[in-house]
Each structure stands twice: as structure tokens, then as C-alpha cells.
Design a protein around this motif. Structure first.
Motif, PDB file in Angstrom:
ATOM      1  N   THR A  84       0.887  -1.155   0.000  1.00  0.00           N
ATOM      2  CA  THR A  84       0.000   0.000   0.000  1.00  0.00           C
ATOM      3  C   THR A  84       0.924   1.203   0.000  1.00  0.00           C
ATOM      4  N   GLU A  85       0.855   2.016  -1.045  1.00  0.00           N
ATOM      5  CA  GLU A  85       1.809   3.108  -1.234  1.00  0.00           C
ATOM      6  C   GLU A  85       1.088   4.427  -1.512  1.00  0.00           C
ATOM      7  N   MET A  86       1.686   5.513  -1.041  1.00  0.00           N
ATOM      8  CA  MET A  86       1.225   6.859  -1.362  1.00  0.00           C
ATOM      9  C   MET A  86       2.060   7.337  -2.549  1.00  0.00           C
ATOM     10  N   LEU A  87       1.391   7.698  -3.643  1.00  0.00           N
ATOM     11  CA  LEU A  87       2.070   8.086  -4.874  1.00  0.00           C
ATOM     12  C   LEU A  87       1.535   9.418  -5.378  1.00  0.00           C
ATOM     13  N   PRO A  88       2.354  10.175  -6.118  1.00  0.00           N
ATOM     14  CA  PRO A  88       1.911  11.485  -6.609  1.00  0.00           C
ATOM     15  C   PRO A  88       0.929  11.360  -7.776  1.00  0.00           C
ATOM     16  N   LEU A  89      -0.032  12.269  -7.803  1.00  0.00           N
ATOM     17  CA  LEU A  89      -0.975  12.405  -8.915  1.00  0.00           C
ATOM     18  C   LEU A  89      -0.915  13.851  -9.374  1.00  0.00           C
ATOM     19  N   LYS A  90      -0.549  14.071 -10.622  1.00  0.00           N
ATOM     20  CA  LYS A  90      -0.486  15.426 -11.177  1.00  0.00           C
ATOM     21  C   LYS A  90      -1.909  15.882 -11.474  1.00  0.00           C
ATOM     22  N   CYS A  91      -2.312  16.977 -10.850  1.00  0.00           N
ATOM     23  CA  CYS A  91      -3.693  17.474 -10.970  1.00  0.00           C
ATOM     24  C   CYS A  91      -3.758  18.545 -12.049  1.00  0.00           C
ATOM     25  N   ASP A  92      -3.905  18.101 -13.280  1.00  0.00           N
ATOM     26  CA  ASP A  92      -3.900  19.007 -14.421  1.00  0.00           C
ATOM     27  C   ASP A  92      -5.155  18.877 -15.280  1.00  0.00           C
ATOM     28  N   GLY A  93      -6.183  18.209 -14.763  1.00  0.00           N
ATOM     29  CA  GLY A  93      -7.416  18.027 -15.521  1.00  0.00           C
ATOM     30  C   GLY A  93      -7.338  16.904 -16.545  1.00  0.00           C
ATOM     31  N   LYS A  94      -6.229  16.183 -16.589  1.00  0.00           N
ATOM     32  CA  LYS A  94      -6.041  15.090 -17.545  1.00  0.00           C
ATOM     33  C   LYS A  94      -6.102  13.750 -16.823  1.00  0.00           C
ATOM     34  N   SER A  95      -6.133  12.668 -17.609  1.00  0.00           N
ATOM     35  CA  SER A  95      -6.096  11.339 -17.007  1.00  0.00           C
ATOM     36  C   SER A  95      -4.646  10.868 -16.923  1.00  0.00           C
ATOM     37  N   HIS A  96      -4.370  10.054 -15.902  1.00  0.00           N
ATOM     38  CA  HIS A  96      -3.025   9.533 -15.668  1.00  0.00           C
ATOM     39  C   HIS A  96      -3.119   8.044 -15.394  1.00  0.00           C
ATOM     40  N   THR A  97      -2.196   7.271 -16.005  1.00  0.00           N
ATOM     41  CA  THR A  97      -2.211   5.815 -15.903  1.00  0.00           C
ATOM     42  C   THR A  97      -1.066   5.333 -15.017  1.00  0.00           C
ATOM     43  N   TYR A  98      -1.412   4.467 -14.072  1.00  0.00           N
ATOM     44  CA  TYR A  98      -0.462   3.815 -13.174  1.00  0.00           C
ATOM     45  C   TYR A  98      -0.415   2.350 -13.591  1.00  0.00           C
ATOM     46  N   LYS A  99       0.732   1.918 -14.140  1.00  0.00           N
ATOM     47  CA  LYS A  99       0.856   0.544 -14.634  1.00  0.00           C
ATOM     48  C   LYS A  99       1.844  -0.219 -13.753  1.00  0.00           C
ATOM     49  N   LEU A 100       1.370  -1.327 -13.202  1.00  0.00           N
ATOM     50  CA  LEU A 100       2.174  -2.186 -12.345  1.00  0.00           C
ATOM     51  C   LEU A 100       2.543  -3.435 -13.141  1.00  0.00           C
ATOM     52  N   THR A 101       3.835  -3.737 -13.228  1.00  0.00           N
ATOM     53  CA  THR A 101       4.302  -4.895 -13.978  1.00  0.00           C
ATOM     54  C   THR A 101       5.198  -5.745 -13.086  1.00  0.00           C
ATOM     55  N   ALA A 102       4.860  -7.017 -12.989  1.00  0.00           N
ATOM     56  CA  ALA A 102       5.662  -7.996 -12.251  1.00  0.00           C
ATOM     57  C   ALA A 102       6.303  -8.915 -13.275  1.00  0.00           C
ATOM     58  N   THR A 103       7.613  -9.124 -13.165  1.00  0.00           N
ATOM     59  CA  THR A 103       8.313  -9.963 -14.133  1.00  0.00           C
ATOM     60  C   THR A 103       9.097 -11.070 -13.437  1.00  0.00           C
ATOM     61  N   GLY A 104       9.322 -12.113 -14.200  1.00  0.00           N
ATOM     62  CA  GLY A 104      10.124 -13.247 -13.770  1.00  0.00           C
ATOM     63  C   GLY A 104      10.770 -13.832 -15.007  1.00  0.00           C
ATOM     64  N   PRO A 105      11.436 -14.951 -14.898  1.00  0.00           N
ATOM     65  CA  PRO A 105      12.109 -15.553 -16.055  1.00  0.00           C
ATOM     66  C   PRO A 105      11.136 -15.850 -17.205  1.00  0.00           C
ATOM     67  N   GLY A 106      11.230 -15.078 -18.284  1.00  0.00           N
ATOM     68  CA  GLY A 106      10.458 -15.334 -19.494  1.00  0.00           C
ATOM     69  C   GLY A 106       8.996 -14.968 -19.469  1.00  0.00           C
ATOM     70  N   THR A 107       8.503 -14.323 -18.421  1.00  0.00           N
ATOM     71  CA  THR A 107       7.081 -14.010 -18.354  1.00  0.00           C
ATOM     72  C   THR A 107       6.844 -12.761 -17.507  1.00  0.00           C
ATOM     73  N   SER A 108       5.684 -12.170 -17.671  1.00  0.00           N
ATOM     74  CA  SER A 108       5.322 -10.998 -16.873  1.00  0.00           C
ATOM     75  C   SER A 108       3.815 -10.943 -16.697  1.00  0.00           C
ATOM     76  N   ALA A 109       3.382 -10.166 -15.723  1.00  0.00           N
ATOM     77  CA  ALA A 109       1.964  -9.915 -15.486  1.00  0.00           C
ATOM     78  C   ALA A 109       1.832  -8.447 -15.143  1.00  0.00           C
TER      79      ALA A 109
END
Length: 155
Positions: free
Chosen positions: A119-144
């Protein structure tokens, strides 16, 4: 006798000063609701995008039967009403089976995390636009991965 009296007075003053320094902490509570989470599943070179509300099944690429998982990426309700140019938001997620976990905001520089629940507190730029937070987990030869997109609006 006079020294004992002075010592006792000093001790009383010290105890009184220490006890008056205590301040009560205000009671706070946090409510987190789910934002729209987008999941894209890639299988044998085809891509099927979908948008759902709430927790989604993670995207998995690479070998079938992967043990790498991203689950429960959640954040605030969208749109986020902003009180400042940049605001902190709370994101939560769990990964399993990963050797590397990265979170990118709008494809920017990665924040790196260990495998597991966060559970993390992260910055959000408040400029009236949408912002995407992408979380990627990787291991040998694969990712999610999972992503969450938040729209901002000013008060």
C-alpha cells in the motif's frame, strides 16, 4: 534540607512539564473505493482489451501456466478532485512469483518494489487530464501487469 526541598521542587516541575507535553492524536479514517481498472490479455499474438470496475484478472504474457500474478490493484475513485497541483493518492496491490516489480506513472521512470503486498502513497499530477499507473511484475520469461487510469479535476 534546603537542597532536598529544591530537588523535590525541580522534580515536580519536570514531571509536570513532561505530562503536559502529551497531545492527543486526532482520530482519522481512510476510505478507499475502486477506480476503473483496465486489463489487456495477450494470448498467442492476439490482444483483447477490456475495461472493468474493481479488481481484475492480471495480464499475463510469456509461457502459459505462469506463476507470476498481479492482483487487487486499487486506488481512489475517478475522477479525483484535487486541492493542489500535485496530490498524493493511495494505491494497493499484491504480486506473487515475481523477481522484479515496477510501477510506472504515465510511462515515466519506474518505482521499484519487492514481491508481495503493498500500500503506497504516490503522486498524482492534478492538471485536468487522465493519468495511468501501470504495475508490472516480471520473472524468467514471463510478466503480469495491471493498470489503473485516474481522471483529475480541480475544485
Amino acid at each position: 534540607m534546603r537542597r532536598v526541598a529544591m530537588l523535590m521542587i525541580g522534580l515536580v516541575v519536570l514531571v509536570a512539564a513532561c505530562s503536559s507535553d502529551k497531545k492527543s492524536e486526532p482520530t482519522t479514517s481512510t476510505t478507499t473505493s475502486l477506480a476503473t481498472t483496465t486489463t489487456t490479455t495477450t494470448t498467442a499474438g492476439t490482444s483483447v482489451p477490456g475495461t472493468t470496475s474493481g479488481t481484475t484478472t492480471p495480464t499475463t504474457t510469456g509461457s502459459s501456466g505462469s506463476s507470476i500474478r498481479v492482483t487487487g490493484l486499487t486506488g481512489p475513485s475517478s475522477p479525483v478532485t484535487c486541492n493542489a497541483q500535485t496530490q498524493l493518492i493511495e494505491l494497493s496491490w499484491t504480486t506473487s512469483g515475481a523477481s522484479n516489480v515496477e510501477l510506472r506513472i504515465d510511462n515515466g521512470a519506474p518505482y521499484t518494489y519487492s514481491n508481495g503486498a503493498h500500500t503506497e502513497m504516490l503522486p498524482l499530477k492534478c492538471d485536468g487530464k487522465s493519468h495511468t499507473y501501470k504495475l508490472t511484475a516480471t520473472g524468467p520469461g514471463t510478466s503480469a501487469s495491471q493498470s489503473i487510469t485516474l481522471q483529475t479535476k480541480n475544485r
